[in-house]
Design a protein around this motif. Structure first.
Motif, PDB file in Angstrom:
ATOM      1  N   ALA A 147       0.808  -1.220   0.000  1.00 30.47           N
ATOM      2  CA  ALA A 147       0.000   0.000   0.000  1.00 30.47           C
ATOM      3  C   ALA A 147       0.841   1.269   0.000  1.00 30.47           C
ATOM      4  CB  ALA A 147      -0.938  -0.007   1.214  1.00 30.47           C
ATOM      5  N   LEU A 148       1.823   1.333   0.901  1.00 36.23           N
ATOM      6  CA  LEU A 148       2.569   2.578   1.077  1.00 36.23           C
ATOM      7  C   LEU A 148       3.601   2.815  -0.014  1.00 36.23           C
ATOM      8  CD1 LEU A 148       2.988   5.018   2.928  1.00 36.23           C
ATOM      9  CD2 LEU A 148       4.697   3.682   4.185  1.00 36.23           C
ATOM     10  N   ILE A 149       4.235   1.761  -0.508  1.00 36.88           N
ATOM     11  CA  ILE A 149       5.307   1.940  -1.491  1.00 36.88           C
ATOM     12  C   ILE A 149       4.831   1.640  -2.914  1.00 36.88           C
ATOM     13  CG2 ILE A 149       7.627   1.231  -2.191  1.00 36.88           C
ATOM     14  CD1 ILE A 149       8.273   0.718   0.699  1.00 36.88           C
ATOM     15  N   VAL A 150       4.204   0.463  -3.098  1.00 38.60           N
ATOM     16  CA  VAL A 150       3.729   0.126  -4.447  1.00 38.60           C
ATOM     17  C   VAL A 150       2.464   0.881  -4.785  1.00 38.60           C
ATOM     18  CG1 VAL A 150       3.060  -1.766  -5.987  1.00 38.60           C
ATOM     19  CG2 VAL A 150       4.785  -2.157  -4.216  1.00 38.60           C
ATOM     20  N   GLY A 151       1.637   1.171  -3.775  1.00 39.03           N
ATOM     21  CA  GLY A 151       0.389   1.895  -4.006  1.00 39.03           C
ATOM     22  C   GLY A 151      -0.751   1.005  -4.439  1.00 39.03           C
TER      23      GLY A 151
END
Length: 350
Positions: A87-91
């Protein structure tokens, strides 16, 4: 074989190695962001777009490994790491991908139960009439393997759209609030940096390059390992080794290619031992190959270019109604390696 793998300590998580890998990727991502800001509104940003796309794919590989409990000793720690990283890095949504990927591992290359077995092809019949009989359409239907590769740059957009659709739907979604919050932060930061640093024309181009390469890279890795291998239609539970090995294909790789593919070049070993860390798959391959040869089960391993050729050929054949050439009548030879050898060789034409 499993006993040998345990005795050689090939199945336990590799926390230190994964932590070092994650720190290295985070450092490279931070440097890419700093470089992005320093370069400013310039077409040189195409370089940072390429770098960020490649890095996000390798973070996606980390998510994959966490989902298979390869990093930490407890499932909860692996899952939380995968959720946050996705969620936070790949989105993207981990829970959406995990549901889809679990179905694939339960029934790899099953014609109806494996979501990854579905292909974006135009189906025609040998004696089609009407518009489907037109020469341009007939030509395209027999050469539409190129369509699979042409659509791969759209995979990134598809992943993000499917993630939001999954998270906003009704029903129970694990970690829904956390995923929505972290994905919103990811997308907001990207949008802010684009607006702050770049002009509209450069921003649109850079975003297109990033999303296109991200999707293309992922697609080129994940398309290799099952497409063009035998398809299963049997819904009965059978021999675990046969159901995993018969439908998987390894890629002949050196250390660099194995790194670029996130260890998925050893797809056979990954399916047989899904919790085995990517760092041990090459050693596991020696045991698996020896075991398969000893009992007469085919062990498919081809070069990278040959694998792409077989994927291309497979899509073409499915498009003209020859998918039955790949059907693997598993129920008739669950305990007959000699028959497996014959059937598998017919099912993976060269």
């Amino acid at each position: 074989m499993a006993t040998q793998a345990k005795e050689q300590n090939l199945l336990r998580p590799r926390q230190l190695q994964y932590v070092l890998l994650a720190l290295g990727l985070c450092t490279l991502l931070a440097l890419t962001i700093i470089t992005f800001i320093l370069i400013g509104d310039s077409w040189w940003q195409t370089v940072t777009a390429v770098c960020s796309a490649l890095l996000l794919v390798h973070f996606a590989f980390l998510v994959h490994d966490g989902a298979h409990f390869q990093i930490f000793r407890t499932p909860a720690h692996n899952e939380f790491f995968a959720v946050v990283t996705a969620a936070l890095i790949v989105g993207a949504s981990y829970s959406w991908w995990q549901h889809k990927h679990s179905a694939h591992h339960r029934n790899p290359n099953h014609i109806t139960l494996d979501p990854d077995a579905k292909l974006p092809v135009i189906h025609t019949k040998p004696h089609a009439t009407g518009i489907m009989s037109w020469r341009p359409i007939r030509f395209f239907s027999t050469h539409q393997g190129v369509l699979l590769f042409a659509l791969m740059p759209l995979e990134g957009i598809s992943i993000y759209a499917a993630s939001w659709k999954h998270l906003l739907r009704s029903g129970t979604v694990k970690y829904r609030a956390l995923q929505i919050t972290l994905i919103a932060i990811n997308h907001s930061v990207v949008a802010f940096l684009m607006i702050w640093v770049l002009s509209p024309a450069v921003a649109g181009t850079i975003l297109g390059i990033h999303l296109g390469l991200f999707g293309f890279y992922l697609g080129m890795v994940f398309a290799l390992n099952h497409k063009g291998m035998p398809l299963i239609t049997d819904t009965r539970k059978g021999d675990y080794l046969l159901r995993q090995v018969l439908v998987s294909r390894n890629i002949q790789s050196n250390a660099l290619l194995a790194c670029l593919m996130g260890g998925l070049n050893n797809q056979i070993e990954h399916h047989l031992f899904p919790t085995a860390p990517r760092f041990t798959l090459r050693k596991l391959a020696v045991l698996v190959k020896q075991h398969c040869l000893r009992i007469g089960v085919p062990y498919a391993q081809v070069s990278l270019t040959e694998s792409y050729r077989r994927v291309y050929q497979y899509v073409n054949r499915v498009g003209i109604g020859q998918s039955n050439d790949y059907i693997c009548p598993l129920g008739t030879f669950q305990h007959s390696p000699q028959v497996i050898q014959t059937t598998a060789s017919k099912a993976d034409p060269t």
